[in-house]
Design a protein around this motif. Structure first.
Motif, PDB file in Angstrom:
ATOM      1  N   ASN A 247       0.532  -5.729   8.040  1.00  0.00           N
ATOM      2  CA  ASN A 247      -0.582  -6.075   7.153  1.00  0.00           C
ATOM      3  C   ASN A 247      -0.936  -7.547   7.314  1.00  0.00           C
ATOM      4  O   ASN A 247      -0.064  -8.395   7.549  1.00  0.00           O
ATOM      5  CB  ASN A 247      -0.203  -5.784   5.697  1.00  0.00           C
ATOM      6  N   VAL A 268     -11.423   2.326   3.092  1.00  0.00           N
ATOM      7  CA  VAL A 268     -10.459   2.173   4.185  1.00  0.00           C
ATOM      8  C   VAL A 268     -11.103   2.800   5.418  1.00  0.00           C
ATOM      9  O   VAL A 268     -11.323   4.018   5.460  1.00  0.00           O
ATOM     10  CB  VAL A 268      -9.113   2.845   3.868  1.00  0.00           C
ATOM     11  N   LEU A 286      -9.721  -2.731   5.051  1.00  0.00           N
ATOM     12  CA  LEU A 286     -10.040  -2.427   3.654  1.00  0.00           C
ATOM     13  C   LEU A 286     -11.209  -3.310   3.272  1.00  0.00           C
ATOM     14  O   LEU A 286     -11.078  -4.542   3.234  1.00  0.00           O
ATOM     15  CB  LEU A 286      -8.834  -2.707   2.756  1.00  0.00           C
ATOM     16  N   TRP A 354       0.107   2.038   2.697  1.00  0.00           N
ATOM     17  CA  TRP A 354      -0.376   0.656   2.829  1.00  0.00           C
ATOM     18  C   TRP A 354      -1.063   0.186   1.549  1.00  0.00           C
ATOM     19  O   TRP A 354      -0.827  -0.929   1.063  1.00  0.00           O
ATOM     20  CB  TRP A 354      -1.321   0.573   4.027  1.00  0.00           C
ATOM     21  N   ILE A 355      -1.924   1.040   0.955  1.00  0.00           N
ATOM     22  CA  ILE A 355      -2.601   0.686  -0.289  1.00  0.00           C
ATOM     23  C   ILE A 355      -1.584   0.497  -1.410  1.00  0.00           C
ATOM     24  O   ILE A 355      -1.696  -0.417  -2.241  1.00  0.00           O
ATOM     25  CB  ILE A 355      -3.639   1.763  -0.644  1.00  0.00           C
ATOM     26  N   GLU A 359      -0.938  -2.943  -3.580  1.00  0.00           N
ATOM     27  CA  GLU A 359      -0.957  -2.968  -5.040  1.00  0.00           C
ATOM     28  C   GLU A 359       0.303  -3.610  -5.609  1.00  0.00           C
ATOM     29  O   GLU A 359       0.256  -4.342  -6.607  1.00  0.00           O
ATOM     30  CB  GLU A 359      -1.113  -1.538  -5.564  1.00  0.00           C
ATOM     31  N   LEU A 366      -6.307  -3.005  -7.345  1.00  0.00           N
ATOM     32  CA  LEU A 366      -6.393  -1.711  -6.662  1.00  0.00           C
ATOM     33  C   LEU A 366      -6.000  -0.551  -7.561  1.00  0.00           C
ATOM     34  O   LEU A 366      -6.319   0.606  -7.265  1.00  0.00           O
ATOM     35  CB  LEU A 366      -5.493  -1.722  -5.418  1.00  0.00           C
ATOM     36  N   VAL A 371     -10.573   4.037  -4.291  1.00  0.00           N
ATOM     37  CA  VAL A 371     -10.379   3.784  -2.859  1.00  0.00           C
ATOM     38  C   VAL A 371     -10.855   5.010  -2.094  1.00  0.00           C
ATOM     39  O   VAL A 371     -10.371   6.122  -2.326  1.00  0.00           O
ATOM     40  CB  VAL A 371      -8.900   3.484  -2.530  1.00  0.00           C
ATOM     41  N   THR A 398      -6.109   5.440  -6.497  1.00  0.00           N
ATOM     42  CA  THR A 398      -4.709   5.015  -6.607  1.00  0.00           C
ATOM     43  C   THR A 398      -4.416   4.649  -8.044  1.00  0.00           C
ATOM     44  O   THR A 398      -5.223   4.015  -8.734  1.00  0.00           O
ATOM     45  CB  THR A 398      -4.492   3.796  -5.711  1.00  0.00           C
TER      46      THR A 398
END
Length: 399
Positions: A247, A268, A286, A354-355, A359, A366, A371, A398
């Motif tokens: 990331n 995304v 993102l 990943w999200i 967060e 987020l 998302v 999410t």
């Protein structure tokens, strides 16, 4: 004169003894002419073979080698050169076959191997003796063969040296087309070699994780405050994939995400691809839709002359000013980029992990922002024009 009469009178005896000494079957020899003044011996064999001769390197011999490395490749070249020290018949076909199998042996970026292939050609035979021969490509088959070799060197980023120039002069002379190609390469390749402000190492690693880190750092290098972080999907509960995530996000991007309207979704998108020499890395972004400009800026018309003021005594007209936030490098015309990543599997589950990681690591917005995953199949190196991209659009919120 006496030897010539003896040969003409005793051609049958000579052919028998000739076949005995060079190990050629006698039935393959015959007298090619019945004219007593023009008799010569003809054989149906293409070459003579003695028991003590060395092995002959055939054109397709590269495919039969099991241990394919640089040493075996150069040994095949030596076998071909030692077969015929003078004429080296079949050298063009041999060089084309050798060029075709260079990647299999891993020598397509080795200067020594290219130099040994050029050395296969006999010296001095193809040199042009006048200007007409030089301009009309004297021995075009051999010159085109070396031109193909030099072009393959250029495609693989192999820069020739002075020894190759000496070989080309000894083989074709100073007016041949291969030497002109060499001079063009020596002029442009050093310039292009140092023209890239973001150089890539010549010898790239085969580790996919290290390549992903290098690619993400290369993409996000526009912001000096960017942070490269490695996550693991197994750290997220209910995760299916067990892989890594690289990331890239800066404090500026985190603040932009915190100011984002919770009612507006973020997307995304991917997979996009970036090349590190001949290696490809897929990455995802993102992003959000671009932020609209302030209303007062849109209402101002620079071409409106109804309320124009005429300056007197060299006074400047008033300048209309607006107080707005300066756009960051992450706010582009097509959207605001909050983070980028590369995963080991490029799957939807790894992107969802990943999200979740974003967060947990300072991006609390987020949890309130919808998302939307807009994904497509990973791009291929070759794709037909009529082939459509398979897109899968899935909206996840999410928590």
């Amino acid at each position: 004169m006496a030897l010539r009469k003896t040969i003409l009178k005793n051609s049958k005896i000579l052919s028998a003894s000739f076949s005995y000494y060079i190990n050629v079957p006698q039935n393959s020899l015959r007298i090619a002419s019945t004219d007593p003044h023009n008799k010569y011996i003809h054989t149906t064999l293409t070459r003579f073979e003695n028991e003590g001769t060395k092995a002959v390197a055939q054109v397709g011999a590269f495919e039969k080698i099991e241990n394919k490395n640089k040493n075996t490749y150069l040994e095949m070249v030596k076998i071909f050169i030692n077969r015929d020290q003078v004429y080296r018949r079949g050298h063009v076909e041999f060089i084309h076959s050798a060029l075709k199998h260079m990647k299999e042996f891993g020598v397509h970026k080795d200067l020594e191997v290219y130099r040994s292939l050029i050395d296969v050609l006999p010296k001095g035979k193809f040199v042009a003796t006048n200007i007409l021969q030089a301009e009309f490509m004297h021995y075009p088959k051999q010159q085109q063969c070396i031109l193909d070799l030099l072009q393959q060197m250029e495609d693989n980023g192999v820069m020739p040296d002075r020894e190759i120039q000496d070989l080309l002069i000894n083989i074709f002379g100073k007016r041949a087309f291969p030497l002109r190609k060499y001079w063009r390469m020596m002029y442009w390749m050093p310039k292009f070699k140092h023209a890239n402000p973001f150089p890539v190492p010549a010898d790239l690693t085969n580790d996919v994780l290290e390549l992903a880190k290098m690619a993400i750092a290369r993409i996000s290098g526009v912001d000096p405050q960017v942070e490269i972080t490695e996550y693991r999907t197994k750290d997220i509960e209910d995760s299916i994939d067990d892989t890594w995530i690289v990331n890239a996000q800066s404090p500026t991007q985190r603040s932009l995400l915190e100011k984002h309207d919770p009612k507006e979704p973020v997307y995304v998108e991917g997979a996009f691809r970036v090349w590190l020499r001949d290696k490809q890395v897929n990455y995802f972004i993102l992003r959000a839709n671009p932020r609209p400009p302030p209303a007062d800026i849109d209402s101002y018309d620079e071409d409106d002359v109804t309320n124009i003021e005429v300056p007197l005594f060299n006074l400047k007209p008033p300048i209309i000013k607006h107080i707005v936030d300066r756009k960051t490098v992450h706010e582009q015309d097509d959207g605001t980029i909050f983070a980028i990543c590369a995963t080991g599997t490029s799957s939807k589950d790894s992107l969802l992990s990943w999200i979740r990681h974003l967060e947990k690591n300072g991006n609390h917005a987020l949890s309130e922002v919808p998302v939307v995953f807009t994904l497509r199949s990973a791009p291929k190196e070759l794709m037909a024009q009529e082939e459509t991209e398979d897109r899968t659009i899935e909206s996840l919120r999410t928590n």
